[in-house]
Design a protein around this motif. Structure first.
Motif, PDB file in Angstrom:
ATOM      1  N   TRP A  14     -18.416  -1.807 -30.166  1.00  0.00           N
ATOM      2  CA  TRP A  14     -17.868  -1.421 -28.906  1.00  0.00           C
ATOM      3  C   TRP A  14     -16.699  -2.726 -28.706  1.00  0.00           C
ATOM      4  O   TRP A  14     -15.359  -2.385 -28.683  1.00  0.00           O
ATOM      5  N   ARG A  15     -16.894  -3.862 -28.946  1.00  0.00           N
ATOM      6  CA  ARG A  15     -16.236  -5.201 -28.923  1.00  0.00           C
ATOM      7  C   ARG A  15     -14.979  -4.864 -30.094  1.00  0.00           C
ATOM      8  O   ARG A  15     -13.729  -5.397 -29.820  1.00  0.00           O
ATOM      9  N   LEU A  16     -15.439  -4.257 -31.446  1.00  0.00           N
ATOM     10  CA  LEU A  16     -14.670  -4.425 -32.346  1.00  0.00           C
ATOM     11  C   LEU A  16     -13.663  -3.459 -32.047  1.00  0.00           C
ATOM     12  O   LEU A  16     -12.361  -3.331 -32.719  1.00  0.00           O
ATOM     13  N   THR A  17     -13.816  -2.168 -31.398  1.00  0.00           N
ATOM     14  CA  THR A  17     -13.065  -1.025 -31.279  1.00  0.00           C
ATOM     15  C   THR A  17     -12.051  -1.538 -30.192  1.00  0.00           C
ATOM     16  O   THR A  17     -10.743  -1.451 -30.540  1.00  0.00           O
ATOM     17  N   PHE A  18     -12.300  -2.678 -29.204  1.00  0.00           N
ATOM     18  CA  PHE A  18     -11.324  -3.007 -28.446  1.00  0.00           C
ATOM     19  C   PHE A  18     -10.468  -4.084 -29.034  1.00  0.00           C
ATOM     20  O   PHE A  18      -9.345  -4.224 -29.075  1.00  0.00           O
ATOM     21  N   ASP A  19     -11.111  -5.069 -30.061  1.00  0.00           N
ATOM     22  CA  ASP A  19     -10.278  -5.954 -30.867  1.00  0.00           C
ATOM     23  C   ASP A  19      -9.300  -5.103 -31.610  1.00  0.00           C
ATOM     24  O   ASP A  19      -8.100  -5.793 -31.694  1.00  0.00           O
ATOM     25  N   VAL A  20      -9.676  -4.350 -32.352  1.00  0.00           N
ATOM     26  CA  VAL A  20      -8.488  -3.502 -33.206  1.00  0.00           C
ATOM     27  C   VAL A  20      -7.427  -2.681 -32.279  1.00  0.00           C
ATOM     28  O   VAL A  20      -6.418  -2.908 -32.661  1.00  0.00           O
ATOM     29  N   ASN A  21      -8.005  -1.906 -31.489  1.00  0.00           N
ATOM     30  CA  ASN A  21      -7.069  -0.772 -30.873  1.00  0.00           C
ATOM     31  C   ASN A  21      -6.421  -1.364 -29.653  1.00  0.00           C
ATOM     32  O   ASN A  21      -5.342  -0.793 -29.411  1.00  0.00           O
ATOM     33  N   VAL A  22      -6.734  -2.550 -28.769  1.00  0.00           N
ATOM     34  CA  VAL A  22      -6.247  -3.065 -27.854  1.00  0.00           C
ATOM     35  C   VAL A  22      -5.535  -4.356 -28.063  1.00  0.00           C
ATOM     36  O   VAL A  22      -4.480  -4.642 -28.117  1.00  0.00           O
ATOM     37  N   ILE A  23      -6.372  -5.389 -28.450  1.00  0.00           N
ATOM     38  CA  ILE A  23      -6.111  -6.771 -28.409  1.00  0.00           C
ATOM     39  C   ILE A  23      -5.166  -6.995 -29.679  1.00  0.00           C
ATOM     40  O   ILE A  23      -4.193  -7.562 -29.520  1.00  0.00           O
ATOM     41  N   ALA A  24      -5.617  -6.289 -30.771  1.00  0.00           N
ATOM     42  CA  ALA A  24      -4.570  -6.505 -31.815  1.00  0.00           C
ATOM     43  C   ALA A  24      -3.195  -6.052 -31.725  1.00  0.00           C
ATOM     44  O   ALA A  24      -2.108  -6.393 -31.999  1.00  0.00           O
ATOM     45  N   MET A  25      -3.143  -4.532 -30.915  1.00  0.00           N
ATOM     46  CA  MET A  25      -1.989  -4.093 -30.591  1.00  0.00           C
ATOM     47  C   MET A  25      -1.124  -5.388 -29.753  1.00  0.00           C
ATOM     48  O   MET A  25      -0.022  -5.162 -29.921  1.00  0.00           O
ATOM     49  N   CYS A  26      -1.632  -5.911 -28.809  1.00  0.00           N
ATOM     50  CA  CYS A  26      -1.273  -6.675 -27.843  1.00  0.00           C
ATOM     51  C   CYS A  26      -0.384  -8.005 -28.579  1.00  0.00           C
ATOM     52  O   CYS A  26       0.497  -8.211 -28.402  1.00  0.00           O
ATOM     53  N   ILE A  27      -1.281  -8.419 -29.494  1.00  0.00           N
ATOM     54  CA  ILE A  27      -0.883  -9.770 -30.402  1.00  0.00           C
ATOM     55  C   ILE A  27       0.184  -9.204 -31.378  1.00  0.00           C
ATOM     56  O   ILE A  27       1.317  -9.943 -31.140  1.00  0.00           O
ATOM     57  N   CYS A  28       0.089  -7.943 -31.997  1.00  0.00           N
ATOM     58  CA  CYS A  28       1.309  -7.616 -32.821  1.00  0.00           C
ATOM     59  C   CYS A  28       2.643  -7.424 -32.028  1.00  0.00           C
ATOM     60  O   CYS A  28       3.630  -7.710 -32.378  1.00  0.00           O
ATOM     61  N   THR A  29       2.355  -6.861 -30.989  1.00  0.00           N
ATOM     62  CA  THR A  29       3.757  -6.514 -30.086  1.00  0.00           C
ATOM     63  C   THR A  29       4.150  -7.813 -29.562  1.00  0.00           C
ATOM     64  O   THR A  29       5.231  -7.780 -29.645  1.00  0.00           O
ATOM     65  N   ARG A  30       3.408  -8.777 -28.814  1.00  0.00           N
ATOM     66  CA  ARG A  30       3.919 -10.080 -28.720  1.00  0.00           C
ATOM     67  C   ARG A  30       4.771 -10.770 -29.680  1.00  0.00           C
ATOM     68  O   ARG A  30       5.706 -11.323 -29.242  1.00  0.00           O
ATOM     69  N   GLU A  31       3.986 -10.807 -30.765  1.00  0.00           N
ATOM     70  CA  GLU A  31       4.815 -11.651 -31.853  1.00  0.00           C
ATOM     71  C   GLU A  31       5.989 -10.914 -32.677  1.00  0.00           C
ATOM     72  O   GLU A  31       7.148 -11.658 -32.683  1.00  0.00           O
ATOM     73  N   ALA A  32       5.920  -9.578 -32.692  1.00  0.00           N
ATOM     74  CA  ALA A  32       7.354  -8.891 -32.947  1.00  0.00           C
ATOM     75  C   ALA A  32       8.312  -9.118 -31.947  1.00  0.00           C
ATOM     76  O   ALA A  32       9.389  -9.085 -32.455  1.00  0.00           O
ATOM     77  N   VAL A  33       8.005  -8.775 -30.798  1.00  0.00           N
ATOM     78  CA  VAL A  33       9.039  -8.749 -29.819  1.00  0.00           C
ATOM     79  C   VAL A  33       9.670 -10.339 -29.448  1.00  0.00           C
ATOM     80  O   VAL A  33      10.757 -10.257 -29.270  1.00  0.00           O
ATOM     81  N   LYS A  34       8.887 -11.165 -29.641  1.00  0.00           N
ATOM     82  CA  LYS A  34       9.264 -12.618 -29.549  1.00  0.00           C
ATOM     83  C   LYS A  34      10.385 -12.920 -30.827  1.00  0.00           C
ATOM     84  O   LYS A  34      11.459 -13.415 -30.231  1.00  0.00           O
ATOM     85  N   VAL A  35      10.296 -12.157 -31.997  1.00  0.00           N
ATOM     86  CA  VAL A  35      11.133 -12.345 -32.947  1.00  0.00           C
ATOM     87  C   VAL A  35      12.375 -11.363 -32.668  1.00  0.00           C
ATOM     88  O   VAL A  35      13.705 -11.928 -32.704  1.00  0.00           O
ATOM     89  N   MET A  36      12.352 -10.206 -32.133  1.00  0.00           N
ATOM     90  CA  MET A  36      13.356  -9.330 -31.572  1.00  0.00           C
ATOM     91  C   MET A  36      14.211 -10.101 -30.755  1.00  0.00           C
ATOM     92  O   MET A  36      15.289 -10.015 -30.669  1.00  0.00           O
ATOM     93  N   ARG A  37      13.576 -10.720 -29.682  1.00  0.00           N
ATOM     94  CA  ARG A  37      14.319 -11.338 -28.613  1.00  0.00           C
ATOM     95  C   ARG A  37      15.081 -12.826 -29.121  1.00  0.00           C
ATOM     96  O   ARG A  37      16.348 -13.025 -28.509  1.00  0.00           O
ATOM     97  N   GLU A  38      14.487 -13.396 -30.007  1.00  0.00           N
ATOM     98  CA  GLU A  38      15.048 -14.513 -30.634  1.00  0.00           C
ATOM     99  C   GLU A  38      16.141 -14.229 -31.406  1.00  0.00           C
ATOM    100  O   GLU A  38      17.151 -14.888 -31.301  1.00  0.00           O
ATOM    101  N   HIS A  39      16.102 -13.071 -31.952  1.00  0.00           N
ATOM    102  CA  HIS A  39      17.700 -12.617 -32.763  1.00  0.00           C
ATOM    103  C   HIS A  39      18.160 -11.597 -32.135  1.00  0.00           C
ATOM    104  O   HIS A  39      19.166 -10.897 -32.766  1.00  0.00           O
ATOM    105  N   ASN A  40      18.048 -11.233 -30.814  1.00  0.00           N
ATOM    106  CA  ASN A  40      18.657 -10.327 -30.125  1.00  0.00           C
ATOM    107  C   ASN A  40      18.888  -8.804 -30.684  1.00  0.00           C
ATOM    108  O   ASN A  40      19.975  -8.333 -30.838  1.00  0.00           O
ATOM    109  N   ILE A  41      17.709  -8.401 -30.907  1.00  0.00           N
ATOM    110  CA  ILE A  41      17.598  -7.237 -31.642  1.00  0.00           C
ATOM    111  C   ILE A  41      17.111  -6.186 -30.709  1.00  0.00           C
ATOM    112  O   ILE A  41      16.075  -6.111 -29.997  1.00  0.00           O
ATOM    113  N   ALA A  42      17.826  -4.982 -30.465  1.00  0.00           N
ATOM    114  CA  ALA A  42      17.119  -3.977 -29.810  1.00  0.00           C
ATOM    115  C   ALA A  42      16.160  -2.844 -30.846  1.00  0.00           C
ATOM    116  O   ALA A  42      16.625  -2.227 -31.083  1.00  0.00           O
TER     117      ALA A  42
END
Length: 251
Positions: free
Chosen positions: A107-135
């Motif tokens: 159960w924990r691995l399901t949430f780690d991949v399906n939810v937590i990993a999604m949040c981490i990837c999004t946070r890091e990608a959006v950080k880069v998008m905002r640094e470079h003013n990318i829509a």
């Protein structure tokens, strides 16, 4: 899609199924695609079929259940290719257990991949998008089981639907945050029904797989085309939700 040509897209879980189909179609549209997966050799094999495509596919080994590997992978993309414009959160996990007998680890691995990993990837990608003013554009692969209850012959989905309900809520939260901070970034949730994919092999060992595949089904390429559609919309158009049923599906 012309405005995305030469831009960088990250696709998680790109070794098979929807992730592989998405990576392939985006490379054919002229993007530089970074595929993240544990089975990186499968992505490397896919690159061999795309040598004539206008874009490029890069294979990066990454276990999405481990934050340090996600951070290292996105850091590699930024330092070696440039800022990300598109993130496709496709990676998913489920194991055939239930809620009243089996172990906590699955159960924990399901949430780690399906939810937590999604949040981490999004946070890091959006950080880069905002640094470079990318829509840019964030696309979350959801599921119909994350939108309403679905009954199967054998109740073996355990916490998987709950993890996808979380994707539904998080996608709306992201839309509100992107609006509040005036980022110009889009977010889209795509919720398909039954898709023929290697992913299903992990949780249908009791006859459910045969029952699911005996009726109408979607294919990974169908979902990849939906992703291209959302990316093709004008900058002022926000396609927030896509539901995809194969014609005649009973779910």
């Amino acid at each position: 899609m012309e405005r995305w040509e030469g831009k960088i897209a990250i696709v998680t879980g790109a070794s098979a199924g929807i992730g592989a189909a998405t990576a392939k179609i985006l490379v054919k549209k002229g993007l530089k695609v970074v595929g993240l997966a544990r089975r990186v050799e499968l992505i490397e094999e896919l690159t061999l079929s795309l040598t004539e495509a206008p874009g490029e596919l890069y294979a990066v080994k990454c276990d999405l259940s481990k934050e340090e590997e996600i951070l290292d992978a996105l850091k590699w993309v930024k330092e070696n290719l440039g800022p990300v414009h598109i993130l496709v959160n496709n990676a998913g996990f489920v194991r055939p257990t239930n809620l009243i007998e089996k172990t906590t680890d699955d159960w924990r691995l399901t949430f780690d991949v399906n939810v937590i990993a999604m949040c981490i990837c999004t946070r890091e990608a959006v950080k880069v998008m905002r640094e470079h003013n990318i829509a840019g554009h964030v696309i979350n692969l959801n599921s119909l089981v994350g939108r309403y209850p679905v009954s199967l012959p054998h109740p073996n989905l355990n916490v998987y639907p709950a993890s996808k309900y979380a994707v539904t809520a998080l996608t709306e939260n992201l839309r509100q945050e992107f609006r509040y901070f005036n980022t110009g970034i889009k977010v889209t949730s795509i919720s398909p029904g039954i898709v023929i994919s290697d992913f299903q092999e992990g949780f249908c060992k009791d006859g459910t797989l045969e029952a699911m595949r005996s009726g109408p089904v979607l294919y990974p390429e169908d979902v990849a085309e939906a992703i291209v559609y959302t990316l093709s919309t004008p900058p002022h158009v926000q396609v927030h939700d896509i539901f995809m049923h194969p014609l005649g599906e009973m779910l």
